[in-house]
Design a protein around this motif. Sequence first.
Motif, PDB file in Angstrom:
ATOM      1  N   SER A  97       0.834  -1.223   0.000  1.00 38.90           N
ATOM      2  CA  SER A  97       0.000   0.000   0.000  1.00 38.90           C
ATOM      3  C   SER A  97       0.857   1.257   0.000  1.00 38.90           C
ATOM      4  CB  SER A  97      -0.894   0.039   1.236  1.00 38.90           C
ATOM      5  OG  SER A  97      -1.664  -1.107   1.318  1.00 38.90           O
ATOM      6  N   GLU A  98       1.841   1.248   0.901  1.00 34.50           N
ATOM      7  CA  GLU A  98       2.734   2.405   1.048  1.00 34.50           C
ATOM      8  C   GLU A  98       3.450   2.669  -0.283  1.00 34.50           C
ATOM      9  OE1 GLU A  98       3.165   3.871   4.326  1.00 34.50           O
ATOM     10  OE2 GLU A  98       4.047   5.464   3.100  1.00 34.50           O
ATOM     11  N   GLU A  99       3.998   1.614  -0.875  1.00 31.46           N
ATOM     12  CA  GLU A  99       4.721   1.724  -2.137  1.00 31.46           C
ATOM     13  C   GLU A  99       3.806   2.270  -3.229  1.00 31.46           C
ATOM     14  OE1 GLU A  99       4.709  -0.791  -0.104  1.00 31.46           O
ATOM     15  OE2 GLU A  99       6.824  -1.106   0.435  1.00 31.46           O
ATOM     16  N   TYR A 100       2.575   1.785  -3.240  1.00 28.42           N
ATOM     17  CA  TYR A 100       1.612   2.260  -4.235  1.00 28.42           C
ATOM     18  C   TYR A 100       1.384   3.758  -4.081  1.00 28.42           C
ATOM     19  CZ  TYR A 100      -2.660   2.894  -6.946  1.00 28.42           C
ATOM     20  OH  TYR A 100      -3.584   3.346  -7.852  1.00 28.42           O
ATOM     21  N   ALA A 101       1.106   4.158  -2.837  1.00 22.94           N
ATOM     22  CA  ALA A 101       0.796   5.564  -2.564  1.00 22.94           C
ATOM     23  C   ALA A 101       1.962   6.491  -2.883  1.00 22.94           C
ATOM     24  CB  ALA A 101       0.376   5.718  -1.102  1.00 22.94           C
ATOM     25  N   GLN A 102       3.185   5.953  -2.777  1.00 29.14           N
ATOM     26  CA  GLN A 102       4.388   6.765  -2.998  1.00 29.14           C
ATOM     27  C   GLN A 102       4.747   6.935  -4.470  1.00 29.14           C
ATOM     28  OE1 GLN A 102       5.914   8.550  -0.801  1.00 29.14           O
ATOM     29  NE2 GLN A 102       4.657   7.782   0.886  1.00 29.14           N
ATOM     30  N   GLN A 103       4.108   6.163  -5.343  1.00 27.09           N
ATOM     31  CA  GLN A 103       4.445   6.251  -6.767  1.00 27.09           C
ATOM     32  C   GLN A 103       4.156   7.644  -7.323  1.00 27.09           C
ATOM     33  OE1 GLN A 103       2.931   3.073  -9.355  1.00 27.09           O
ATOM     34  NE2 GLN A 103       2.768   1.817  -7.509  1.00 27.09           N
ATOM     35  N   GLU A 104       5.086   8.114  -8.151  1.00 24.03           N
ATOM     36  CA  GLU A 104       4.914   9.440  -8.770  1.00 24.03           C
ATOM     37  C   GLU A 104       3.588   9.531  -9.525  1.00 24.03           C
ATOM     38  OE1 GLU A 104       6.159  12.442  -8.312  1.00 24.03           O
ATOM     39  OE2 GLU A 104       7.400  11.309  -6.896  1.00 24.03           O
ATOM     40  N   ALA A 105       3.283   8.480 -10.285  1.00 28.06           N
ATOM     41  CA  ALA A 105       2.053   8.484 -11.098  1.00 28.06           C
ATOM     42  C   ALA A 105       0.827   8.653 -10.213  1.00 28.06           C
ATOM     43  CB  ALA A 105       1.954   7.194 -11.896  1.00 28.06           C
ATOM     44  N   VAL A 106       0.833   8.004  -9.062  1.00 27.09           N
ATOM     45  CA  VAL A 106      -0.314   8.062  -8.150  1.00 27.09           C
ATOM     46  C   VAL A 106      -0.431   9.456  -7.534  1.00 27.09           C
ATOM     47  CG1 VAL A 106      -1.251   7.150  -5.972  1.00 27.09           C
ATOM     48  CG2 VAL A 106      -0.296   5.576  -7.680  1.00 27.09           C
ATOM     49  N   LYS A 107       0.697   9.989  -7.098  1.00 25.02           N
ATOM     50  CA  LYS A 107       0.694  11.336  -6.498  1.00 25.02           C
ATOM     51  C   LYS A 107       0.213  12.375  -7.503  1.00 25.02           C
ATOM     52  CE  LYS A 107       4.544  10.693  -3.290  1.00 25.02           C
ATOM     53  NZ  LYS A 107       5.923  11.175  -3.074  1.00 25.02           N
ATOM     54  N   LYS A 108       0.690  12.212  -8.746  1.00 22.66           N
ATOM     55  CA  LYS A 108       0.354  13.175  -9.797  1.00 22.66           C
ATOM     56  C   LYS A 108      -1.128  13.105 -10.166  1.00 22.66           C
ATOM     57  CE  LYS A 108       2.010  14.164 -14.158  1.00 22.66           C
ATOM     58  NZ  LYS A 108       2.677  13.570 -15.327  1.00 22.66           N
ATOM     59  N   ALA A 109      -1.678  11.883 -10.118  1.00 16.95           N
ATOM     60  CA  ALA A 109      -3.064  11.682 -10.558  1.00 16.95           C
ATOM     61  C   ALA A 109      -4.079  12.105  -9.490  1.00 16.95           C
ATOM     62  CB  ALA A 109      -3.283  10.207 -10.898  1.00 16.95           C
ATOM     63  N   TYR A 110      -3.612  12.138  -8.241  1.00 18.50           N
ATOM     64  CA  TYR A 110      -4.523  12.386  -7.125  1.00 18.50           C
ATOM     65  C   TYR A 110      -5.345  13.659  -7.319  1.00 18.50           C
ATOM     66  CZ  TYR A 110      -6.177  11.502  -2.417  1.00 18.50           C
ATOM     67  OH  TYR A 110      -6.966  11.187  -1.347  1.00 18.50           O
ATOM     68  N   SER A 111      -6.666  13.510  -7.239  1.00 17.23           N
ATOM     69  CA  SER A 111      -7.654  14.596  -7.390  1.00 17.23           C
ATOM     70  C   SER A 111      -7.842  15.082  -8.831  1.00 17.23           C
ATOM     71  CB  SER A 111      -7.352  15.769  -6.444  1.00 17.23           C
ATOM     72  OG  SER A 111      -6.392  16.620  -7.018  1.00 17.23           O
ATOM     73  N   LYS A 112      -7.265  14.353  -9.780  1.00 20.75           N
ATOM     74  CA  LYS A 112      -7.462  14.702 -11.196  1.00 20.75           C
ATOM     75  C   LYS A 112      -8.703  14.001 -11.784  1.00 20.75           C
ATOM     76  CE  LYS A 112      -3.354  16.819 -12.425  1.00 20.75           C
ATOM     77  NZ  LYS A 112      -2.862  16.976 -11.059  1.00 20.75           N
ATOM     78  N   GLY A 113      -9.250  14.607 -12.834  1.00 21.41           N
ATOM     79  CA  GLY A 113     -10.422  14.045 -13.493  1.00 21.41           C
ATOM     80  C   GLY A 113     -10.074  13.036 -14.582  1.00 21.41           C
ATOM     81  N   TYR A 114     -10.858  11.989 -14.682  1.00 20.62           N
ATOM     82  CA  TYR A 114     -10.659  10.938 -15.701  1.00 20.62           C
ATOM     83  C   TYR A 114     -12.006  10.503 -16.259  1.00 20.62           C
ATOM     84  CZ  TYR A 114      -5.889  10.236 -13.985  1.00 20.62           C
ATOM     85  OH  TYR A 114      -4.587  10.409 -13.638  1.00 20.62           O
ATOM     86  N   THR A 115     -12.026  10.173 -17.542  1.00 20.91           N
ATOM     87  CA  THR A 115     -13.226   9.569 -18.123  1.00 20.91           C
ATOM     88  C   THR A 115     -13.039   8.055 -18.134  1.00 20.91           C
ATOM     89  OG1 THR A 115     -13.635  11.493 -19.506  1.00 20.91           O
ATOM     90  CG2 THR A 115     -14.703   9.440 -20.169  1.00 20.91           C
ATOM     91  N   LEU A 116     -13.991   7.343 -17.543  1.00 20.70           N
ATOM     92  CA  LEU A 116     -13.929   5.881 -17.557  1.00 20.70           C
ATOM     93  C   LEU A 116     -14.802   5.351 -18.687  1.00 20.70           C
ATOM     94  CD1 LEU A 116     -14.273   4.989 -13.749  1.00 20.70           C
ATOM     95  CD2 LEU A 116     -12.169   5.179 -15.084  1.00 20.70           C
ATOM     96  N   HIS A 117     -14.310   4.311 -19.366  1.00 16.79           N
ATOM     97  CA  HIS A 117     -15.037   3.712 -20.480  1.00 16.79           C
ATOM     98  C   HIS A 117     -15.565   2.346 -20.067  1.00 16.79           C
ATOM     99  CE1 HIS A 117     -13.291   6.808 -23.166  1.00 16.79           C
ATOM    100  NE2 HIS A 117     -12.328   6.754 -22.263  1.00 16.79           N
ATOM    101  N   LEU A 118     -16.876   2.208 -20.072  1.00 16.07           N
ATOM    102  CA  LEU A 118     -17.497   0.948 -19.661  1.00 16.07           C
ATOM    103  C   LEU A 118     -17.917   0.173 -20.901  1.00 16.07           C
ATOM    104  CD1 LEU A 118     -19.779   2.406 -16.816  1.00 16.07           C
ATOM    105  CD2 LEU A 118     -17.307   2.001 -16.826  1.00 16.07           C
ATOM    106  N   SER A 119     -17.380  -1.031 -21.044  1.00 16.00           N
ATOM    107  CA  SER A 119     -17.632  -1.798 -22.265  1.00 16.00           C
ATOM    108  C   SER A 119     -18.689  -2.879 -22.092  1.00 16.00           C
ATOM    109  CB  SER A 119     -16.328  -2.434 -22.747  1.00 16.00           C
ATOM    110  OG  SER A 119     -15.721  -3.133 -21.682  1.00 16.00           O
ATOM    111  N   ALA A 120     -18.920  -3.294 -20.857  1.00 14.36           N
ATOM    112  CA  ALA A 120     -19.889  -4.368 -20.625  1.00 14.36           C
ATOM    113  C   ALA A 120     -20.497  -4.260 -19.236  1.00 14.36           C
ATOM    114  CB  ALA A 120     -19.207  -5.728 -20.783  1.00 14.36           C
ATOM    115  N   LEU A 121     -21.689  -4.832 -19.106  1.00 15.44           N
ATOM    116  CA  LEU A 121     -22.320  -4.985 -17.790  1.00 15.44           C
ATOM    117  C   LEU A 121     -22.468  -6.480 -17.578  1.00 15.44           C
ATOM    118  CD1 LEU A 121     -25.146  -2.264 -18.050  1.00 15.44           C
ATOM    119  CD2 LEU A 121     -22.896  -2.032 -16.994  1.00 15.44           C
ATOM    120  N   PHE A 122     -22.325  -6.922 -16.347  1.00 14.70           N
ATOM    121  CA  PHE A 122     -22.446  -8.353 -16.099  1.00 14.70           C
ATOM    122  C   PHE A 122     -23.174  -8.634 -14.793  1.00 14.70           C
ATOM    123  CE2 PHE A 122     -19.108  -8.493 -12.884  1.00 14.70           C
ATOM    124  CZ  PHE A 122     -18.301  -7.417 -13.227  1.00 14.70           C
ATOM    125  N   ALA A 123     -23.776  -9.815 -14.735  1.00 11.44           N
ATOM    126  CA  ALA A 123     -24.466 -10.251 -13.526  1.00 11.44           C
ATOM    127  C   ALA A 123     -24.171 -11.729 -13.313  1.00 11.44           C
ATOM    128  CB  ALA A 123     -25.967 -10.026 -13.655  1.00 11.44           C
TER     129      ALA A 123
END
Length: 224
Positions: A86-112
């Motif tokens: 967890s700590e290593e994940y949180a420390q990653q530059e990519a994670v720090k940079k992305a924090y609080s940024k907006g992203y569009t998610l693409h949903l390709s399927a729904l499943f049950a």
Amino acid sequence: PTLEKDLLPLYFGWFLAKRDEDYLRKTSHEFLEQLGNLKAFKKRLQPFSVGSEDKHKLDLMKYFAKSPNILHCTSKFCDYGKIVGSEEYAQQEAVKKAYSKGYTLHLSALFATPRTVGAQVELTADQLLLWPSDAEKEVMPKDTLPRGSRAHITLGTAADVQDVQTGIDLLEFVKLQQSGKEGENLGEMSGSVAGKVSYYDNGMWMLNLSQKIEVRSIFSGYYG
Ligand code: A2P
């Protein structure tokens, strides 16, 4: 003075914007309604049947009794730091940079499945930078599944089923697809959930959306 460590969240992930969350909840209801009304589904209720219930009728909205308070796509479950890495994940530059940024998610399927209902998320290259390299192996250690193939949004779970099960169910579909099983084409849906419905045995249903659903989200941590 001692430097204090950053607090680690319960999990990191992409959190849906309110409007898009409302839209996706409605879409999920529409999916369950159309699925429940499919002739092919009505004939295959057995995997969903619980005890003495009617063998030919099932209210899927009631069946999936629980739904997350905030719709999101988990990237890393940390349990406030109790999970290794967890700590290593949180420390990653990519994670720090992305924090609080907006992203569009693409949903390709729904499943049950008899356990969960969810949406499959197709992560972009940018989003994959925030995806832990061991996310798929963690669940299916013997398989080599495409990076990001566990990415999903939990829409609902049956009573006594944990949310984490949704990603495990999705990987089960992916595994079957990888082994060349296409699923049995058992119908079509229309309107906001237009697409082909495939059946994979054991009560596993997947709707491949003819048009991907796009939802806006913020990458952040949940501290609840
Ligand atoms: P999911 O991402 O499938 O919705 P909980 O409320 O059970 O503590 O879970 C909080 C969030 O973290 C949920 O979104 C849940 O599942 C996810 N989650 C829980 N446990 C794990 C795990 N071991 N690995 C990955 N994600 C998890």
